[in-house]
Scaffold this active site. Structure first.
Site, mmCIF file in Angstrom:
data_model
loop_
_atom_site.group_PDB
_atom_site.id
_atom_site.type_symbol
_atom_site.label_atom_id
_atom_site.label_comp_id
_atom_site.label_asym_id
_atom_site.label_seq_id
_atom_site.Cartn_x
_atom_site.Cartn_y
_atom_site.Cartn_z
ATOM 1 N N CYS A 32 -5.891 -11.074 -0.275
ATOM 2 C CA CYS A 32 -6.695 -12.092 0.395
ATOM 3 C C CYS A 32 -5.901 -13.364 0.671
ATOM 4 O O CYS A 32 -4.989 -13.708 -0.070
ATOM 5 C CB CYS A 32 -7.926 -12.487 -0.403
ATOM 6 N N ARG A 71 -2.172 -10.767 4.321
ATOM 7 C CA ARG A 71 -2.649 -10.567 2.954
ATOM 8 C C ARG A 71 -3.929 -9.733 2.901
ATOM 9 O O ARG A 71 -4.455 -9.474 1.814
ATOM 10 C CB ARG A 71 -2.912 -11.922 2.292
ATOM 11 N N TRP A 124 -8.953 -8.618 1.531
ATOM 12 C CA TRP A 124 -8.593 -7.225 1.257
ATOM 13 C C TRP A 124 -9.455 -6.820 0.074
ATOM 14 O O TRP A 124 -9.308 -7.362 -1.019
ATOM 15 C CB TRP A 124 -7.106 -7.110 0.918
ATOM 16 N N ASN A 176 -8.916 -15.519 -4.353
ATOM 17 C CA ASN A 176 -7.913 -14.447 -4.294
ATOM 18 C C ASN A 176 -7.589 -14.093 -5.730
ATOM 19 O O ASN A 176 -7.253 -14.978 -6.518
ATOM 20 C CB ASN A 176 -6.669 -14.968 -3.552
ATOM 21 N N GLY A 177 -7.695 -12.798 -6.073
ATOM 22 C CA GLY A 177 -7.402 -12.391 -7.448
ATOM 23 C C GLY A 177 -8.457 -11.411 -7.929
ATOM 24 O O GLY A 177 -9.249 -10.893 -7.139
ATOM 25 N N GLU A 219 11.153 7.208 1.451
ATOM 26 C CA GLU A 219 10.781 6.175 2.427
ATOM 27 C C GLU A 219 10.174 6.815 3.682
ATOM 28 O O GLU A 219 9.192 6.307 4.231
ATOM 29 C CB GLU A 219 12.027 5.336 2.760
ATOM 30 N N LYS A 228 6.386 6.027 5.031
ATOM 31 C CA LYS A 228 6.088 5.521 6.379
ATOM 32 C C LYS A 228 5.009 6.372 7.038
ATOM 33 O O LYS A 228 4.077 5.859 7.646
ATOM 34 C CB LYS A 228 7.340 5.525 7.283
ATOM 35 N N GLU A 256 1.566 5.787 5.420
ATOM 36 C CA GLU A 256 0.991 4.468 5.679
ATOM 37 C C GLU A 256 0.360 4.350 7.053
ATOM 38 O O GLU A 256 -0.724 3.804 7.187
ATOM 39 C CB GLU A 256 2.090 3.392 5.602
ATOM 40 N N HIS A 289 10.777 23.261 -8.388
ATOM 41 C CA HIS A 289 10.003 23.074 -9.617
ATOM 42 C C HIS A 289 8.529 22.795 -9.328
ATOM 43 O O HIS A 289 7.838 22.209 -10.149
ATOM 44 C CB HIS A 289 10.622 21.947 -10.450
ATOM 45 N N LYS A 349 -0.104 -6.363 4.326
ATOM 46 C CA LYS A 349 1.346 -6.519 4.345
ATOM 47 C C LYS A 349 1.859 -6.922 2.978
ATOM 48 O O LYS A 349 2.928 -6.499 2.548
ATOM 49 C CB LYS A 349 1.713 -7.574 5.405
HETATM 50 C C1 AGP Z 1 6.111 -0.726 2.889
HETATM 51 O O1 AGP Z 1 6.035 -0.070 4.097
HETATM 52 C C2 AGP Z 1 4.830 -1.053 2.283
HETATM 53 N N1 AGP Z 1 3.969 -1.762 3.143
HETATM 54 C C3 AGP Z 1 4.844 -1.493 0.845
HETATM 55 O O2 AGP Z 1 5.194 -0.380 0.086
HETATM 56 C C4 AGP Z 1 5.745 -2.680 0.452
HETATM 57 O O3 AGP Z 1 7.087 -2.323 0.547
HETATM 58 C C5 AGP Z 1 5.406 -3.104 -0.977
HETATM 59 O O4 AGP Z 1 4.081 -3.527 -1.021
HETATM 60 C C6 AGP Z 1 6.309 -4.195 -1.496
HETATM 61 O O5 AGP Z 1 6.233 -5.337 -0.723
HETATM 62 P P1 AGP Z 1 7.278 -6.506 -0.871
HETATM 63 O O6 AGP Z 1 8.595 -5.964 -0.462
HETATM 64 O O7 AGP Z 1 6.782 -7.580 0.042
HETATM 65 O O8 AGP Z 1 7.278 -6.917 -2.305
#
Ligand code: AGP
Length: 606
Positions: free
Chosen positions: A2, A27, A72, A98-99, A479, A483, A486, A502, A601
Site C-alpha cells: 500500500c 506499492r 494491495w 500500510n502494514g 528467473e 517471469k 508473474e 528426482h 512492484k
Molecule cells: C520480480 O519480477 C518480482 N516482481 C519480485 O520477485 C521482486 O524481484 C521481489 O519482490 C523483490 O523486489 P526488490 O528487488 O524490489 O526487493
C-alpha cells in the site's frame, strides 16, 4: 503493502493526492481512496486502479487537507468497503494504513465488547477503532490515544489520521513500515516514499520507529517518541529532480525495460564501479573487503535469483564462502551472523519489507552491510553501510527485467574487485572484457524478438512449463519461470537440470513443455543428457542454444539461438529470450503485462 500520501497546508490538496497516488501505485493497485477535510470530512473510494478513483472525483475538492491510499489487499478482498481511508465507527477519525496488525482478531473481539461494530474485513478498521476508543477515553487527545493503542497491538504500521474536530491536522506515525514527512513553506506532506512528494519539497523528516508526528496547518509540527516525549525534528535535505518515466516508442514498460538492457549494461561495463558510503568509523569498503571471510546475500524473488549468480561467481573466482538467503526466512530463523561478516542486501526498490528487516537483523549482529539497489534514497539505501547502485533508471513493469541484469553486472564487477584483492588477475580481465562485449550480443538477441514471439504463439496456451538450467544458468531457469508465472499466470517451475530426475520428470508429457538453457559450456554435456531424458518421455523441448550448436538443434523441438559468449556472462544473454517469451505469452493471453493481477512492484509488507 500500500501507498500513503497526505498533505495539509495552504495548497489545494486534490492534485497532490492524485499525483502521489499515481507515483505510489507500484506499492499496490487493487483499490484506492481519499479523505479530505474542508470543514467536514469526506471520503471517496473505489476498487481498481487510481485512474478509476480519479474518474469519481469532482474537478475541485476545495480542500487543503487530505490523505489518500492505494491498496494491495492483505485482509479482505479488494472492494470499496475494504479500501482505505477507513472511518472510525464514531465518525471522528479517518485513517490510511500500510502494514499488518497481527493481533487484529483479539482487538476486534475486545472492541466488540465495548460496543464497536465493523463493516470491513480489514485489520486497519480494527486499529482505527482502537485508536477511536482510546481517543474517546482521552478526551480527544490524539497523541495519548495513539500511545495507548500502540501498547495493545502487534504488527507493523505506517499511518496517517485525520480528525473531524481538528481541521488542518494530520497525525502520522510508523513502526517497521516506511513513511516520510516533507515540509515546505506552504505546509506538510506525508508519503510512503520520498519520490511521491519530492516534486514539491527538498526538506524531509524520516520518523524513527514509534515516533508520532502531529502536523497542523495552523499550529505547526510537533514530534514525539514512543513514550510521548517531545523530540526534535531531524530535517534531511535532498534535491531530487526526477522525470516521470514514460514508455513512448514501446507498447509496455516491460517491453521498454527489456530493450533498454544493452545500453544499461554497456554504461555500467564502461564505467568505474562506484561504491557509496562508509562504516560509522569512517572505513571504506575497499579497506574492509580484504578482511572478509564470509558473505551472506539477502534478497527476495528476482533479487534472490541474481544473488545466487553472485554466489556462484564469488565462490568460484574469489574462494570466499557465500550463503544466499531468502530475506523472509533469514529474518526468522536465528541465523549465524558474526561481527565483520559482509551482508549484501539486493533489492531493486530498496523497500521490500523482508529484505529491510533481514538487513536490520544483520546490522544488529554486527555485520557490514552492502546494498545493491536501484532506487536511491530508499529505506535500504539509508539502512546499509555501503551501496552499489544499479543505475538502471526507473523500473516500472512489475516483472523485473533490467534491474535483474544490472544486478548481475554489479555482482560480477564486485567479484572482479574481490578477485583482484585475492590476486586472481585473470578473473578480473575475463569479467571486465566479457561485460564490455555483452551489450552487442544482447542487441542481436533482441533483434530476434519476432522469432520468440512466434514460439510464444506456438506454446503459449500450455498450462504448465518446466525451465531447466545448470550452474550459472540454474538461476536463469528460476528467473524464466518466475517471469512466466508473474505476467501470464501460467504454472511454471524452474529446476536445476539434474534434479528433474528426482521428481519433476513425472510431470513430463507432450502438453508440458520444457525450456532448457543450454548456453554455458560447463554444463552443456550434462544438460544434453537431461534433454534426451525428456525427449524419451514424449516431452517437447525449446532450447536456448548458442548459434553454432547444431547437435542440440537436431535434438529438440524448437530453438532460440543466441550469440556464443564466455560462460561467466552467459546468464546475461540467456535470460533475455526468457523475458521476451514471458512478455509475448502474456500478450497472447490478454494479460496486463505491466500490472499483473495480485502483485505489486514493491512488496512492502511481510
Ligand atoms: C520480480 O519480477 C518480482 N516482481 C519480485 O520477485 C521482486 O524481484 C521481489 O519482490 C523483490 O523486489 P526488490 O528487488 O524490489 O526487493
Amino acid at each position: 503493502m500500500c501507498g500513503i500520501i497526505g498533505y495539509t497546508g495552504s495548497r489545494q490538496v486534490r492534485d497532490i493526492l492524485i499525483d502521489g497516488l499515481l507515483k505510489l501505485e507500484y506499492r499496490g493497485y487493487d483499490s484506492a481512496g481519499i479523505a479530505i477535510h474542508n470543514g467536514s470530512m469526506r471520503v471517496i473510494k473505489s476498487p481498481g486502479k487510481v485512474s478509476k478513483l480519479v474518474d469519481l472525483l469532482p474537478r475541485s475538492l476545495d480542500s487543503t487537507t487530505g490523505i489518500a491510499h492505494t491498496r494491495w489487499a492483505t485482509h479482505g478482498e479488494p472492494s470499496e468497503i475494504n479500501a482505505h481511508p477507513h472511518t472510525s465507527g464514531s465518525g471522528r477519525l479517518a485513517m490510511v494504513h500500510n502494514g499488518i496488525i497481527e493481533n487484529a482478531p483479539e482487538i476486534e473481539a475486545y472492541l466488540k465488547e465495548k460496543g464497536y461494530s465493523f463493516i470491513s474485513e480489514t485489520d486497519t478498521e480494527v486499529l482505527l477503532n482502537l485508536i477511536d476508543y482510546e481517543y474517546g477515553l482521552c478526551g480527544g487527545d490524539i497523541l495519548k490515544a495513539m500511545l495507548r493503542s500502540f501498547k495493545k497491538i502487534d504488527g507493523s504500521y505506517a499511518l496517517a489520521i485525520l480528525e473531524k474536530d481538528r481541521p488542518g491536522r494530520i497525525t502520522l506515525c510508523r513502526k517497521d513500515s516506511p513513511l516520510v514527512m516533507g515540509m515546505d513553506d506552504t505546509g506538510y506532506f506525508v508519503a510512503s516514499d520520498i519520490y511521491a512528494v519530492s516534486d514539491y519539497t527538498g526538506r524531509f523528516v524520516f520518523p524513527d520507529n514509534d515516533d508520532i508526528i502531529i502536523a497542523d496547518n495552523n499550529l505547526g509540527v510537533k514530534a514525539y517518541d514512543g513514550n510521548g516525549k517531545k523530540k526534535e525534528l531531524k530535517i534531511s535535505h535532498y534535491n531530487i529532480n526526477k522525470k516521470s518515466p514514460d514508455h513512448s516508442g514501446y507498447n509496455h514498460y516491460m517491453q521498454k525495460e527489456i530493450f533498454e538492457q544493452p545500453q544499461i549494461i554497456s554504461e555500467l561495463a564502461n564505467s568505474v564501479l562506484s561504491i557509496n558510503g562508509q562504516t560509522k568509523h569512517g572505513r571504506s569498503l575497499a579497506e574492509i573487503l580484504p578482511g572478509i571471510r564470509r558473505i551472506t546475500i539477502l534478497g527476495c524473488g528476482t533479487s534472490w535469483h541474481s544473488g545466487l549468480i553472485g554466489k556462484y561467481l564469488i565462490e568460484k573466482h574469489v574462494r570466499i564462502p557465500v550463503n544466499v538467503e531468502y530475506a523472509s526466512e533469514f529474518r526468522y530463523r536465528d541465523p549465524v551472523i558474526e561481527t565483520g561478516d559482509l551482508v549484501i542486501s539486493i533489492s531493486q526498490s530498496g523497500e521490500t519489507a523482508d529484505t529491510i528487516a533481514a538487513n536490520k537483523l544483520a546490522l544488529e549482529a554486527g555485520a557490514i552491510t552492502l546494498g545493491i539497489l536501484n532506487v536511491k534514497n530508499s529505506t535500504l539505501d539509508r539502512d546499509t553501510h555501503f551501496q552499489i547502485y544499479l543505475e538502471a533508471g526507473d523500473e516500472i513493469g512489475v516483472a523485473s527485467t533490467k534491474a535483474y541484469t544490472a544486478q548481475i553486472v554489479q555482482l560480477s564487477r564486485l567479484t572482479s574487485l574481490l578477485a583482484g584483492m585475492k590476486g586472481n588477475g585473470s578473473a578480473i580481465s575475463n569479467i571486465s572484457q566479457s561485460l564490455r562485449d555483452i551489450s552487442q550480443s544482447m542487441q542481436s538477441v533482441l533483434a530476434n524478438a519476432e522469432k520468440i514471439s512466434e514460439l510464444a504463439s506456438k506454446y503459449g496456451f500450455s498450462n504448465n512449463f518446466l525451465f531447466l538450467g545448470r550452474g550459472l544458468n540454474f538461476p536463469t531457469a528460476l528467473e524464466g519461470a518466475l517471469k512466466l508465472k508473474e505476467i501470464s499466470y501460467i504454472h511454471a517451475e524452474g529446476y536445476p537440470g539434474a534434479e528433474m530426475k528426482h521428481g519433476p520428470i513425472a510431470l513430463i508429457d507432450f502438453n508440458f513443455p520444457t525450456l532448457v538453457v543450454l548456453t554455458d559450456q560447463e554444463s552443456r554435456a550434462k544438460m544434453m543428457s537431461n534433454i534426451k531424458e525428456i525427449k524419451a518421455r514424449n516431452g517437447r523441448v525449446i532450447a536456448i542454444i548458442n548459434e553454432d550448436d547444431e547437435s542440440a538443434e537436431q535434438l529438440v523441438d524448437d530453438v532460440i539461438k543466441v550469440p556464443s559468449v564466455p560462460d561467466i556472462v552467459s546468464p546475461l544473454i540467456s535470460v533475455v529470450p526468457l523475458q521476451l517469451f514471458a512478455y509475448y505469452v502474456a500478450l497472447l493471453r490478454g494479460c496486463n503485462v505491466d500490472q499483473p493481477r495480485n502483485l505489486a512492484k514493491s512488496v512492502t509488507v511481510e
